[in-house]
Design a protein around this motif. Sequence first.
Motif, mmCIF file in Angstrom:
data_model
loop_
_atom_site.group_PDB
_atom_site.id
_atom_site.type_symbol
_atom_site.label_atom_id
_atom_site.label_comp_id
_atom_site.label_asym_id
_atom_site.label_seq_id
_atom_site.Cartn_x
_atom_site.Cartn_y
_atom_site.Cartn_z
ATOM 1 N N ALA A 1 -11.220 0.574 17.000
ATOM 2 C CA ALA A 1 -11.272 -0.267 18.200
ATOM 3 C C ALA A 1 -10.660 -1.650 17.956
ATOM 4 O O ALA A 1 -10.295 -2.342 18.907
ATOM 5 N N ARG A 2 -10.554 -2.040 16.702
ATOM 6 C CA ARG A 2 -10.002 -3.362 16.401
ATOM 7 C C ARG A 2 -8.492 -3.343 16.198
ATOM 8 O O ARG A 2 -7.868 -4.388 16.050
ATOM 9 N N VAL A 3 -7.893 -2.162 16.177
ATOM 10 C CA VAL A 3 -6.457 -2.049 15.935
ATOM 11 C C VAL A 3 -5.720 -2.023 17.269
ATOM 12 O O VAL A 3 -6.022 -1.212 18.144
ATOM 13 N N PRO B 1 -2.088 5.189 12.222
ATOM 14 C CA PRO B 1 -2.825 5.913 11.170
ATOM 15 C C PRO B 1 -2.715 5.243 9.800
ATOM 16 O O PRO B 1 -3.687 5.221 9.042
ATOM 17 N N ALA B 2 -1.535 4.688 9.475
ATOM 18 C CA ALA B 2 -1.374 4.015 8.184
ATOM 19 C C ALA B 2 -2.224 2.755 8.123
ATOM 20 O O ALA B 2 -2.843 2.460 7.088
ATOM 21 N N VAL B 3 -2.291 2.016 9.212
ATOM 22 C CA VAL B 3 -3.130 0.812 9.253
ATOM 23 C C VAL B 3 -4.593 1.184 9.050
ATOM 24 O O VAL B 3 -5.320 0.557 8.263
ATOM 25 N N LEU B 4 -5.032 2.215 9.745
ATOM 26 C CA LEU B 4 -6.434 2.641 9.626
ATOM 27 C C LEU B 4 -6.733 3.166 8.221
ATOM 28 O O LEU B 4 -7.792 2.870 7.646
ATOM 29 N N ARG B 5 -5.808 3.933 7.670
ATOM 30 C CA ARG B 5 -6.040 4.534 6.357
ATOM 31 C C ARG B 5 -6.076 3.484 5.250
ATOM 32 O O ARG B 5 -6.960 3.507 4.389
ATOM 33 N N ALA C 1 -0.840 -3.301 14.712
ATOM 34 C CA ALA C 1 0.120 -2.324 14.207
ATOM 35 C C ALA C 1 1.401 -2.523 15.000
ATOM 36 O O ALA C 1 1.364 -2.708 16.216
ATOM 37 N N THR C 2 2.535 -2.506 14.324
ATOM 38 C CA THR C 2 3.788 -2.796 15.012
ATOM 39 C C THR C 2 4.385 -1.575 15.705
ATOM 40 O O THR C 2 5.398 -1.710 16.400
ATOM 41 N N PHE D 1 0.821 -1.214 0.000
ATOM 42 C CA PHE D 1 0.000 0.000 0.000
ATOM 43 C C PHE D 1 0.857 1.267 0.000
ATOM 44 O O PHE D 1 0.332 2.370 -0.083
ATOM 45 N N GLY D 2 2.167 1.111 0.144
ATOM 46 C CA GLY D 2 3.041 2.265 0.290
ATOM 47 C C GLY D 2 3.306 2.625 1.730
ATOM 48 O O GLY D 2 4.020 3.585 2.016
ATOM 49 N N ALA D 3 2.721 1.860 2.681
ATOM 50 C CA ALA D 3 2.932 2.076 4.120
ATOM 51 C C ALA D 3 2.699 3.535 4.486
ATOM 52 O O ALA D 3 1.633 4.077 4.202
ATOM 53 N N THR D 4 3.703 4.188 5.076
ATOM 54 C CA THR D 4 3.526 5.578 5.499
ATOM 55 C C THR D 4 3.762 6.560 4.361
ATOM 56 O O THR D 4 3.603 7.766 4.540
#
Length: 332
Positions: free
Chosen positions: A105-107, A94-98, A87-88, A53-56
């Motif tokens: 709540a699941r992250v 924010p990158a995981v959510l985006r 998320a590590t 996804f391009g990560a950050t």
Amino acid sequence: LFGTRAGRRALQLVRNNEIDLVHGLGASVLGYARARRTVNAPLVFNPQGLEEFGATDPSRARLKRAAYLPLRRAVLTCARAADAVLATDRSLQPAVLRHLRVPAARVRVIPNALDLRLVDDVADAAAVRELAGRAGIRDGEAVLLSVGRLERNKGFHVLLQALAAAREHGAFHERPWRWVIAGDGPFRGHLEALVERLSLQKEVDFRGPIADAEIHAWYELAMLFVHPTLYEGSSLVTLEAMAHRRAVVASTAGGLPDKVRPNVNGWLVPPGDPGALAAAISGALADPDRLERFGRAGRAIVEQEFSWQAAGDATVALYRELLREQSGRQPG
């Protein structure tokens, strides 16, 4: 697809009551994710670096967008079926959510971690002395260390510019110094040419690909670890340097701000800014006592937050929480 086959195997184990929970990395649990609603075992999903996804830095995904499309779809399927998405690093949430578009709540944040017993075992004093002699390290020499693949996105060309600027401004106080870079890659030729243009041939030591034991010996020899990356995921090499009680100068890319804390264990600078990097290096080298204090603080951060013990405890706690929730949803 491996993810389809492996996920179906996990599904079979769940249906046979052989396992109670599935924990998958990347798209390895795709077959299970597709059937998640038909079974009770919770799914914990770690999307890893989100490189597809391009990560950050989403612009990184453009050139490979067509090739990555099937993988992105598989990862999205796994994420949306998961009971918890990892998320590590906090700064990567924010990158995981985006990218994955799952409820916040699941992250959960559970970092990549180090086996500190292994790190301590390979830090052999005799090996460190042997390496110092073989490499010709002089008494009082300031060794700056970087570890990584020689690619443009690692920012080593920015560091070379910063080192040249720091030298011009007297940052090394007439003492002998060198920058040691452990690693190899397609950008090496460019870096070597830049070393010549900046007249840094005597101070730059390209070590190439070296064994893990020797890398850990270099951590012990180093005065300062420098990680100037333009793009980053979690950065295990920075954690390794911290585990060896080394202060760190790093960019703010990716998950580095979770590890390197200004005025605690190091310095953070904007990615791609040689002036800020030179100033941080100069400030670091000006106060050896602070370097030692920051090094001890870095080790404490790893022990408390980034050790296998800490990550393992957090993972088990998450498993127990999800299993309790699943048990409560089942008919009594």
